[in-house]
Enzyme design. Structure first.
Site, PDB file in Angstrom:
ATOM      1  N   GLU A   1     -21.977 -14.242  22.817  1.00  0.00           N
ATOM      2  CA  GLU A   1     -22.712 -14.771  23.971  1.00  0.00           C
ATOM      3  C   GLU A   1     -22.146 -16.166  24.220  1.00  0.00           C
ATOM      4  OE1 GLU A   1     -26.998 -16.113  25.761  1.00  0.00           O
ATOM      5  OE2 GLU A   1     -26.487 -16.544  23.702  1.00  0.00           O
TER       6      GLU A   1
ATOM      7  N   ASP B   1     -25.546 -14.627  19.041  1.00  0.00           N
ATOM      8  CA  ASP B   1     -26.362 -15.448  19.931  1.00  0.00           C
ATOM      9  C   ASP B   1     -25.815 -16.870  20.040  1.00  0.00           C
ATOM     10  OD1 ASP B   1     -28.946 -15.683  21.442  1.00  0.00           O
ATOM     11  OD2 ASP B   1     -29.244 -17.296  19.985  1.00  0.00           O
TER      12      ASP B   1
HETATM   13  O1  TEU Z   1     -29.499 -17.729  24.957  1.00  0.00           O
HETATM   14  C1  TEU Z   1     -28.634 -18.828  24.938  1.00  0.00           C
HETATM   15  C2  TEU Z   1     -28.705 -19.705  26.123  1.00  0.00           C
HETATM   16  O2  TEU Z   1     -28.334 -20.850  26.037  1.00  0.00           O
HETATM   17  C3  TEU Z   1     -29.223 -19.247  27.421  1.00  0.00           C
HETATM   18  O3  TEU Z   1     -29.070 -17.937  27.735  1.00  0.00           O
HETATM   19  C4  TEU Z   1     -30.640 -19.723  27.601  1.00  0.00           C
HETATM   20  O4  TEU Z   1     -31.591 -18.835  27.117  1.00  0.00           O
HETATM   21  C5  TEU Z   1     -30.858 -19.932  29.055  1.00  0.00           C
HETATM   22  O5  TEU Z   1     -29.876 -20.808  29.440  1.00  0.00           O
HETATM   23  C6  TEU Z   1     -32.166 -20.558  29.346  1.00  0.00           C
HETATM   24  O6  TEU Z   1     -32.088 -20.975  30.701  1.00  0.00           O
HETATM   25  C7  TEU Z   1     -29.721 -17.067  23.779  1.00  0.00           C
HETATM   26  C8  TEU Z   1     -30.664 -15.901  23.971  1.00  0.00           C
HETATM   27  O7  TEU Z   1     -30.085 -14.957  24.824  1.00  0.00           O
HETATM   28  C9  TEU Z   1     -31.980 -16.413  24.461  1.00  0.00           C
HETATM   29  O8  TEU Z   1     -32.884 -15.375  24.735  1.00  0.00           O
HETATM   30  C10 TEU Z   1     -32.539 -17.339  23.410  1.00  0.00           C
HETATM   31  O9  TEU Z   1     -33.705 -17.930  23.886  1.00  0.00           O
HETATM   32  C11 TEU Z   1     -31.543 -18.432  23.046  1.00  0.00           C
HETATM   33  O10 TEU Z   1     -30.253 -17.931  22.793  1.00  0.00           O
HETATM   34  C12 TEU Z   1     -31.972 -19.127  21.775  1.00  0.00           C
HETATM   35  O11 TEU Z   1     -31.791 -18.267  20.687  1.00  0.00           O
END
Ligand code: TEU
Length: 527
Positions: free
Chosen positions: A253, A209
């Site tokens: 990610e 993540d």
């Molecule tokens: O997401 C990381 C992230 O920066 C983005 O996908 C963010 O959620 C998005 O820009 C909001 O507009 C990851 C996860 O996929 C997400 O669900 C989590 O909320 C986030 O990390 C925090 O752990």
């Protein structure tokens, strides 16, 4: 079964290179105990559905004990299972049962931050300023009455929260998600051990993540946390652990517009793959898509890393809704909530997009419900909105719940076989036509398209290369290693198909042998 190879994957070069990976958003997949939240019992009872769909692996969003301030991305204990989802013993059974069906399991590891209920953070609060326990996070004195610097949280509002003794701690996301201090060797050791914990339990991979934001420079006035060089040392260590098991993969990610910087994560001694957000964000336009595909393939080819093709996940609006809007590109900073969408058009394009994504070389991700053609749910009552973005943005951004609504499985009305209780988010009545049960019987359905495509893909697509066919500016057409030809018409008028032997699969009906607008087709070559 780790180490053995399901049919259609390439044993010599790694199973992940051409895999189809299904993303399970556990709390919305299937509810086994009637409390309205999806769980491991529900998932285990539906594993055959995933085997029939034809996927090679599942990736589960965080399943750890969590106060759910951010849907489980606030982890209180990295070595256990959230009781609402089940038990560690059930998770181990799931991994085994999935393996028995030829499906590998990928878990989500969240290294940037923990929950404020994590034992380390509670310890840090109790131990006070200057303690070793605080060194595992980013605690700082404020400046004047304010925070140590002006950094903003990705969910809105300041990235610092003050504790009663006056110090502030950093959280790039919600205040309930304190960031770890990755300069601290104890944090590094802890996560190496977490990786071993899950690999020892048979998981085949880890989705990392927020992988690019672990290392920070707090002395910088500007926000300085994205893509620091030091992050690569962390993944080199992680890779040594995964390599010591064999066949276990690391998936990043990594949201980075700069492809050269993105590519650094895919060097041979770092991550195996990373999500292709450039493709996901691309408008449904031929030049934009072609440019994204070319850029992706060029980047990955030079590293001998497999590309990934992603149309959706639990953070972005559903493709059916996105592609039916006047603006079809995606931007995290402008979610275009409520922009009108022609869902019929969106669905036609999403079908074509699925055949495009599945034909391209590399691995492909399918986010649960994508195979059912679900639309974004845009009318969740405000009092039920759960995403922290809603509160943090001062009620200006509704957030990501619209793509996280529980799946419709069967029947004519909510909860559509998902639960015997009340789903944690309400399902639209219109989903009666989109249940698994309804689509199973309909040869024209999205579900049947995905099943057929995933089956053909196993045999004829996956890892490899493409050669473009020149069919004009509005058409994307290419040949794959197996000879399969993929043609997508992004123009407004029907086009002739290139010379071929037969039509293997089409995303919609042909018009007198010609390919209509927003339609894709897979062809076998002339023999
Ligand atoms: O997401 C990381 C992230 O920066 C983005 O996908 C963010 O959620 C998005 O820009 C909001 O507009 C990851 C996860 O996929 C997400 O669900 C989590 O909320 C986030 O990390 C925090 O752990």
């Amino acid at each position: 079964m780790p180490g053995s190879t399901p049919p259609g994957t390439t044993p010599d070069r790694g199973w992940w290179r051409g895999a189809a990976i299904y993303q399970v958003y556990l709390r919305s997949f299937a509810d086994g105990n009637g409390d309205g939240t999806g769980d491991l019992a529900g998932l285990r009872s539906r594993l055959q559905y995933l085997a029939d769909l034809g996927v090679d692996a599942i990736w589960l969003n965080p399943w750890y004990p969590s106060p759910m301030a951010d849907g489980g991305y606030d982890v209180a204990d990295y070595r256990s299972i959230e009781p609402v989802f089940g038990t560690l013993a059930e998770a181990e059974k799931l991994i085994e049962e999935a393996h028995d069906l030829g499906i590998r399991t990928i878990v989500d590891v969240v290294p940037n931050h923990a929950s404020d209920q994590h034992a380390w953070f509670r310890e840090a609060l109790a131990a006070g300023p200057g303690s070793e326990a605080r060194e595992r996070f980013w605690f700082r004195p404020g400046v004047g009455d304010g925070p140590p610097n002006g950094w903003q949280s990705i969910f809105g509002g300041p990235a610092w929260t003050q504790v009663p003794d006056g110090e502030w701690y950093l959280h790039l996301f919600a205040p309930e998600q304190p960031d770890f201090n990755w300069n601290n060797p104890a944090v590094r050791e802890e996560f190496l051990d977490v990786l071993r914990f899950w690999f020892d339990r048979g998981v085949d991979g880890v989705r990392i993540d927020s992988a690019a934001v672990l290392v920070k420079d707090l002395d910088s006035v500007e926000e300085s946390y994205t893509d620091h060089d030091g992050v690569h040392d962390i993944y080199r260590e992680w890779r040594r652990v995964s390599d010591s098991y064999g066949g276990r993969i690391l998936i990043g990610e990594v949201w980075l517009p700069d492809q050269d910087r993105f590519a650094n994560y895919l060097r041979a001694d770092e991550l195996h793959t990373a999500f292709n957000f450039d493709f996901l964000s691309s408008a449904w336009e031929p030049a934009a898509l072609r440019a994204s595909i070319d850029l992706t393939l060029a980047t990955h080819l030079s590293l001998d890393a497999p590309a990934t093709w992603v149309l959706s996940n639990h953070d972005v609006a559903r493709p059916v809704t996105r592609y039916g809007r006047a603006v079809t590109s995606w931007d995290n900073a402008d979610r275009r909530d409520g922009m009108p969408s022609d869902l019929e058009l969106g669905r036609r394009r999403a079908r074509a997009a699925a055949l495009l994504a599945m034909a391209l070389p590399g691995s492909v991700y399918v986010y649960q419900g994508e195979e059912l053609g679900l639309n974004e749910v845009e009318d969740i009552p405000e009092e039920l909105i759960d995403d922290p973005m809603w509160e943090r943005s001062g009620h200006t951004v509704r957030g990501r719940d619209g793509c996280r609504v529980p799946l419709p499985w069967s029947g004519d009305e909510p909860p559509f076989g998902y639960s015997t209780g009340t789903p944690w988010l309400p399902q639209p009545a219109s989903w009666r036509d989109l249940t698994v049960e309804a689509q199973q019987e309909d040869p024209e359905s999205m579900l049947r398209l995905y099943r057929s495509a995933l089956r053909l893909r196993r045999r004829l697509l996956g890892d490899g290369t493409i050669a473009w066919l020149p069919l004009g500016d509005e058409v994307l057409a290419f040949v794959r290693d197996s000879g399969l030809i993929c043609v997508v018409n992004l123009g407004s008028a029907p086009v002739d198909l290139p010379a071929h032997d037969s039509v293997l699969l089409a995303s919609g009906p042909l018009a007198d042998g010609r390919l209509p607008s927003d339609t894709a087709v897979w062809l076998t070559p002339l023999s």
